[in-house]
Scaffold this active site. Structure first.
Site, PDB file in Angstrom:
ATOM      1  N   GLU A 115       0.846  -1.204   0.000  1.00 51.65           N
ATOM      2  CA  GLU A 115       0.000   0.000   0.000  1.00 51.65           C
ATOM      3  C   GLU A 115       0.876   1.247   0.000  1.00 51.65           C
ATOM      4  O   GLU A 115       1.980   1.237   0.549  1.00 51.65           O
ATOM      5  CB  GLU A 115      -0.861   0.013   1.273  1.00 51.65           C
ATOM      6  CG  GLU A 115      -2.323  -0.271   1.074  1.00 51.65           C
ATOM      7  CD  GLU A 115      -3.121   0.835   0.389  1.00 51.65           C
ATOM      8  OE1 GLU A 115      -2.570   1.588  -0.445  1.00 51.65           O
ATOM      9  OE2 GLU A 115      -4.312   0.947   0.691  1.00 51.65           O
ATOM     10  N   ASP A 116       0.371   2.312  -0.580  1.00 50.99           N
ATOM     11  CA  ASP A 116       1.073   3.584  -0.525  1.00 50.99           C
ATOM     12  C   ASP A 116       1.041   4.161   0.894  1.00 50.99           C
ATOM     13  O   ASP A 116       2.065   4.524   1.455  1.00 50.99           O
ATOM     14  CB  ASP A 116       0.476   4.592  -1.531  1.00 50.99           C
ATOM     15  CG  ASP A 116      -1.046   4.688  -1.450  1.00 50.99           C
ATOM     16  OD1 ASP A 116      -1.676   4.051  -0.567  1.00 50.99           O
ATOM     17  OD2 ASP A 116      -1.626   5.419  -2.272  1.00 50.99           O
ATOM     18  N   ASP A 119      -3.864   5.169   6.468  1.00 45.08           N
ATOM     19  CA  ASP A 119      -4.358   6.383   7.118  1.00 45.08           C
ATOM     20  C   ASP A 119      -5.272   5.932   8.263  1.00 45.08           C
ATOM     21  O   ASP A 119      -4.802   5.667   9.364  1.00 45.08           O
ATOM     22  CB  ASP A 119      -5.073   7.194   6.024  1.00 45.08           C
ATOM     23  CG  ASP A 119      -5.543   8.549   6.481  1.00 45.08           C
ATOM     24  OD1 ASP A 119      -5.002   9.076   7.452  1.00 45.08           O
ATOM     25  OD2 ASP A 119      -6.460   9.102   5.845  1.00 45.08           O
ATOM     26  N   PHE A 168      -1.710  15.853   4.588  1.00 40.83           N
ATOM     27  CA  PHE A 168      -2.100  15.280   3.300  1.00 40.83           C
ATOM     28  C   PHE A 168      -0.875  15.305   2.399  1.00 40.83           C
ATOM     29  O   PHE A 168      -0.314  16.358   2.130  1.00 40.83           O
ATOM     30  CB  PHE A 168      -3.258  16.049   2.665  1.00 40.83           C
ATOM     31  CG  PHE A 168      -3.795  15.341   1.451  1.00 40.83           C
ATOM     32  CD1 PHE A 168      -4.699  14.299   1.585  1.00 40.83           C
ATOM     33  CD2 PHE A 168      -3.366  15.679   0.180  1.00 40.83           C
ATOM     34  CE1 PHE A 168      -5.165  13.605   0.479  1.00 40.83           C
ATOM     35  CE2 PHE A 168      -3.836  14.999  -0.945  1.00 40.83           C
ATOM     36  CZ  PHE A 168      -4.735  13.962  -0.790  1.00 40.83           C
ATOM     37  N   ARG A 181       1.264  12.236  -9.061  1.00 43.03           N
ATOM     38  CA  ARG A 181       1.700  10.863  -8.806  1.00 43.03           C
ATOM     39  C   ARG A 181       3.137  10.637  -9.284  1.00 43.03           C
ATOM     40  O   ARG A 181       3.833   9.760  -8.787  1.00 43.03           O
ATOM     41  CB  ARG A 181       0.778   9.864  -9.528  1.00 43.03           C
ATOM     42  CG  ARG A 181      -0.632   9.812  -8.983  1.00 43.03           C
ATOM     43  CD  ARG A 181      -1.355   8.595  -9.539  1.00 43.03           C
ATOM     44  NE  ARG A 181      -2.795   8.678  -9.374  1.00 43.03           N
ATOM     45  CZ  ARG A 181      -3.465   8.302  -8.283  1.00 43.03           C
ATOM     46  NH1 ARG A 181      -2.808   7.858  -7.233  1.00 43.03           N
ATOM     47  NH2 ARG A 181      -4.779   8.388  -8.226  1.00 43.03           N
TER      48      ARG A 181
HETATM   49  P1  5GP Z   1      -7.418   4.489   4.872  1.00 41.08           P
HETATM   50  O1  5GP Z   1      -8.497   3.512   4.524  1.00 41.08           O
HETATM   51  O2  5GP Z   1      -6.243   3.866   5.575  1.00 41.08           O
HETATM   52  O3  5GP Z   1      -7.979   5.666   5.618  1.00 41.08           O
HETATM   53  O4  5GP Z   1      -6.971   5.148   3.523  1.00 41.08           O
HETATM   54  C1  5GP Z   1      -6.068   4.612   2.662  1.00 41.08           C
HETATM   55  C2  5GP Z   1      -6.148   5.338   1.342  1.00 41.08           C
HETATM   56  O5  5GP Z   1      -6.532   6.714   1.461  1.00 41.08           O
HETATM   57  C3  5GP Z   1      -4.774   5.364   0.723  1.00 41.08           C
HETATM   58  O6  5GP Z   1      -4.513   4.195  -0.026  1.00 41.08           O
HETATM   59  C4  5GP Z   1      -4.829   6.605  -0.139  1.00 41.08           C
HETATM   60  O7  5GP Z   1      -5.414   6.300  -1.382  1.00 41.08           O
HETATM   61  C5  5GP Z   1      -5.765   7.548   0.615  1.00 41.08           C
HETATM   62  N1  5GP Z   1      -4.991   8.508   1.430  1.00 41.08           N
HETATM   63  C6  5GP Z   1      -4.915   8.559   2.766  1.00 41.08           C
HETATM   64  N2  5GP Z   1      -4.117   9.553   3.185  1.00 41.08           N
HETATM   65  C7  5GP Z   1      -3.653  10.154   2.063  1.00 41.08           C
HETATM   66  C8  5GP Z   1      -2.755  11.267   1.830  1.00 41.08           C
HETATM   67  O8  5GP Z   1      -2.194  11.914   2.735  1.00 41.08           O
HETATM   68  N3  5GP Z   1      -2.532  11.587   0.531  1.00 41.08           N
HETATM   69  C9  5GP Z   1      -3.107  10.932  -0.507  1.00 41.08           C
HETATM   70  N4  5GP Z   1      -2.817  11.327  -1.731  1.00 41.08           N
HETATM   71  N5  5GP Z   1      -3.960   9.877  -0.324  1.00 41.08           N
HETATM   72  C10 5GP Z   1      -4.211   9.503   0.954  1.00 41.08           C
END
Ligand code: 5GP
Length: 190
Positions: A115-116, A119, A168, A181
């Site tokens: 995963e990138d 969050d 963010f 990206r």
């Molecule tokens: P989670 O389900 O853990 O809240 O969210 C994961 C997804 O939310 C990540 O794979 C990404 O696509 C998006 N996301 C969460 N935080 C960020 C951020 O700081 N920047 C960006 N570009 N995407 C984020």
């Protein structure tokens, strides 16, 4: 058209993690993963779109480490999973839709989900549940970034690049409105 005519006004960026720092961390992660999966075949599952750059760099570091460690027998296969989460731009709802599924079964395979960023953790919790119904031999998680301050659904992150504050971020696969990206570093959108 000259840049001054562009309708897009550039928001200010602050570099948080340089390309060199990412490369050094990837090399360390690649070595750790190669050691942990020594003698095993591994299926890397990249979560689209954000992980495409990380998967490309990390898997080549795994290969480099395997070569250095003399592990010629271990194979790495790469799959991608397209996910879309219902929610607004800054917050996932935890309700996730698979927009592009795996092309091969993972039954009996060792799976590493890449995963990138983690969050709230809701997306990864969904993914872990979904993938475990397909009966892989094991599931581990590798995330480039983690924002612990935002955790709603905690879960194990077996390999982690960097812990960051509640910001963010964009670049190195991560977008803002589908842009940025292709930046080689991670930056905060101010
Ligand atoms: P989670 O389900 O853990 O809240 O969210 C994961 C997804 O939310 C990540 O794979 C990404 O696509 C998006 N996301 C969460 N935080 C960020 C951020 O700081 N920047 C960006 N570009 N995407 C984020």
């Amino acid at each position: 058209m000259s840049p001054s005519h562009s309708p897009w006004s550039e928001p200010p960026l602050r570099v948080l993690i340089t390309a060199e720092q990412i490369a050094a961390r990837n090399a360390a992660l690649g070595r750790q993963i190669a050691q942990d999966y020594a003698g095993e075949d591994l299926t890397v599952i990249g979560v689209l779109k954000g992980s495409f750059v990380f998967v490309a760099d990390l898997t080549r570091e795994i290969h480099r480490a395997q070569r250095e460690l003399g592990q010629s027998g271990s194979s790495v296969t790469i799959e991608f999973l397209g996910l879309e989460s219902y929610g607004d731009e800054t917050m996932t709802s935890g309700v996730v839709k698979i927009t592009a599924d795996l092309t091969r079964p993972i039954e009996g395979r060792h799976v590493l989900v890449v995963e990138d960023i983690i969050d709230t953790g809701l997306t990864m919790a969904y993914l872990r549940n979904n993938l475990s119904t397909r009966h892989p031999a094991s599931i581990k998680v590798c995330a480039l970034l983690h924002k612990p301050a935002r955790t709603i659904q905690p879960g194990p992150i077996d390999y982690l690049g960097f812990t960051i504050d509640d910001l963010f971020v964009i670049g190195y696969g991560l977008d803002y409105q589908q842009r940025y990206r292709n930046l080689p570093y991670i930056a905060a959108l101010e």
